[in-house]
Design a protein around this motif. Structure first.
Motif, PDB file in Angstrom:
ATOM      1  N   ASN A   1       0.820  -1.230   0.000  1.00  0.00           N
ATOM      2  CA  ASN A   1       0.000   0.000   0.000  1.00  0.00           C
ATOM      3  C   ASN A   1       0.842   1.263   0.000  1.00  0.00           C
ATOM      4  N   TRP A   2       2.115   1.133   0.342  1.00  0.00           N
ATOM      5  CA  TRP A   2       2.959   2.331   0.472  1.00  0.00           C
ATOM      6  C   TRP A   2       3.991   2.463  -0.643  1.00  0.00           C
ATOM      7  N   LYS A   3       3.819   1.692  -1.719  1.00  0.00           N
ATOM      8  CA  LYS A   3       4.745   1.814  -2.854  1.00  0.00           C
ATOM      9  C   LYS A   3       4.681   3.231  -3.406  1.00  0.00           C
ATOM     10  N   GLY A   4       5.847   3.763  -3.751  1.00  0.00           N
ATOM     11  CA  GLY A   4       5.889   5.087  -4.369  1.00  0.00           C
ATOM     12  C   GLY A   4       5.928   6.240  -3.381  1.00  0.00           C
ATOM     13  N   LYS A   5       5.787   5.941  -2.083  1.00  0.00           N
ATOM     14  CA  LYS A   5       5.857   7.010  -1.068  1.00  0.00           C
ATOM     15  C   LYS A   5       7.313   7.295  -0.721  1.00  0.00           C
ATOM     16  N   LYS A   6       7.583   8.533  -0.351  1.00  0.00           N
ATOM     17  CA  LYS A   6       8.945   8.909   0.058  1.00  0.00           C
ATOM     18  C   LYS A   6       9.163   8.532   1.527  1.00  0.00           C
ATOM     19  N   GLY A   7      10.430   8.330   1.861  1.00  0.00           N
ATOM     20  CA  GLY A   7      10.769   7.968   3.236  1.00  0.00           C
ATOM     21  C   GLY A   7      10.265   8.967   4.252  1.00  0.00           C
TER      22      GLY A   7
ATOM     23  N   LEU B   1      14.567   3.670   9.067  1.00  0.00           N
ATOM     24  CA  LEU B   1      13.830   2.491   8.615  1.00  0.00           C
ATOM     25  C   LEU B   1      12.859   2.860   7.495  1.00  0.00           C
ATOM     26  N   ALA B   2      12.175   3.994   7.650  1.00  0.00           N
ATOM     27  CA  ALA B   2      11.226   4.456   6.624  1.00  0.00           C
ATOM     28  C   ALA B   2      11.945   4.719   5.299  1.00  0.00           C
ATOM     29  N   GLU B   3      13.122   5.352   5.369  1.00  0.00           N
ATOM     30  CA  GLU B   3      13.880   5.668   4.143  1.00  0.00           C
ATOM     31  C   GLU B   3      14.328   4.385   3.440  1.00  0.00           C
ATOM     32  N   LYS B   4      14.862   3.417   4.231  1.00  0.00           N
ATOM     33  CA  LYS B   4      15.354   2.167   3.632  1.00  0.00           C
ATOM     34  C   LYS B   4      14.209   1.363   3.005  1.00  0.00           C
ATOM     35  N   LEU B   5      13.064   1.337   3.697  1.00  0.00           N
ATOM     36  CA  LEU B   5      11.936   0.568   3.170  1.00  0.00           C
ATOM     37  C   LEU B   5      11.309   1.265   1.957  1.00  0.00           C
TER      38      LEU B   5
ATOM     39  N   ASP C   1       1.906   6.544  10.959  1.00  0.00           N
ATOM     40  CA  ASP C   1       1.888   5.473  11.957  1.00  0.00           C
ATOM     41  C   ASP C   1       1.258   4.191  11.418  1.00  0.00           C
ATOM     42  N   ASP C   2       0.361   4.307  10.442  1.00  0.00           N
ATOM     43  CA  ASP C   2      -0.243   3.110   9.840  1.00  0.00           C
ATOM     44  C   ASP C   2       0.808   2.249   9.150  1.00  0.00           C
ATOM     45  N   PHE C   3       1.817   2.902   8.580  1.00  0.00           N
ATOM     46  CA  PHE C   3       2.906   2.190   7.917  1.00  0.00           C
ATOM     47  C   PHE C   3       3.660   1.319   8.930  1.00  0.00           C
ATOM     48  N   PHE C   4       3.937   1.891  10.092  1.00  0.00           N
ATOM     49  CA  PHE C   4       4.672   1.136  11.117  1.00  0.00           C
ATOM     50  C   PHE C   4       3.793   0.071  11.766  1.00  0.00           C
ATOM     51  N   GLU C   5       2.500   0.339  11.816  1.00  0.00           N
ATOM     52  CA  GLU C   5       1.539  -0.671  12.282  1.00  0.00           C
ATOM     53  C   GLU C   5       1.618  -1.896  11.357  1.00  0.00           C
ATOM     54  N   ALA C   6       1.743  -1.635  10.056  1.00  0.00           N
ATOM     55  CA  ALA C   6       1.837  -2.724   9.072  1.00  0.00           C
ATOM     56  C   ALA C   6       3.151  -3.502   9.219  1.00  0.00           C
ATOM     57  N   ILE C   7       4.233  -2.802   9.558  1.00  0.00           N
ATOM     58  CA  ILE C   7       5.523  -3.485   9.781  1.00  0.00           C
ATOM     59  C   ILE C   7       5.408  -4.414  10.989  1.00  0.00           C
TER      60      ILE C   7
END
Length: 209
Positions: free
Chosen positions: A59-65, A199-203, A72-78
């Motif tokens: 769901n987060w493809k194409g988003k910048k770090g 972590l956000a930047e690397k992912l 927070d939803d992104f980290f919830e998914a991790i």
């Protein structure tokens, strides 16, 4: 020391660790506070995840770090992704293990209480973790490792310090295990914002590949 080590404030982290499978290093950072304009660094952190974590973050493809770091939803998914995870913490500033244990207990308990999941079983599991750290002394370069299995959701916490053998404890309460992950990987509420951002930047790079 291997030349391909990743240095976090001068502290080496292997680019990959092997548990039941290889886990690459996906994020690094520090826990620190600023006192009178001085940065006091407590721990260096490395976050290791299965490569397949990206499959659960489509769901987060194409988003910048920088966007992901604020989501927070992104980290919830991790955290909820059914993959092995490992958080390696290397002590920079010496403290008593009891101090760390109290911080961890408080952070996890507050998160559990906020979602109404703090029952007797969670309290008992947290007490065991606090007891585990109670007798420890966190010398500089001591290593705390949280290894999270995917199914069932459990955690093994290990502690290694100079001159002593490794000590371990297993945590089998899934609610407590989830909130330990969120203490470190909880997005804007995580205990280390530098780790969250890295972590956000690397992912983001991984998802763009």
């Amino acid at each position: 020391m291997s030349s391909d080590m990743v240095l976090v404030d001068g502290i080496p982290f292997p680019p990959e660790i092997t548990t039941t499978k290889p886990l690459p290093l996906f994020g690094t950072g520090l826990t620190d506070i600023e006192v009178h304009f001085l940065q006091i660094k407590y721990n260096a952190i490395g976050v290791y995840l299965e490569e397949t974590v990206a499959e659960h973050l489509g769901n987060w493809k194409g988003k910048k770090g920088c966007e992901l770091a604020e989501n927070d939803d992104f980290f919830e998914a991790i955290v909820s992704a059914p993959v092995e995870k490992c958080i390696r913490i290397v002590v920079i500033k010496e403290i008593k293990g009891s101090q760390y244990g109290v911080q961890l207990e408080s952070g996890v308990r507050d998160r559990l209480a906020a979602v109404d999941k703090y029952e007797e079983e969670e309290e008992e599991a947290l007490e065991k973790i606090t007891e585990f750290f109670q007798s420890k002394y966190f010398k500089t370069d001591s290593v705390i490792t949280f290894h999270f299995s995917a199914t069932p959701l459990t955690a093994e916490i290990s502690f290694v310090t100079e001159g002593k053998g490794e000590s371990k404890i297993k945590v089998e309460n899934a609610n407590v295990v989830e909130m330990i992950q969120k203490w470190y990987l909880g997005g804007t509420r995580g205990v280390s914002q530098s780790t969250v951002k890295n972590l956000a930047e690397k992912l983001a790079e991984k998802l763009a590949a």
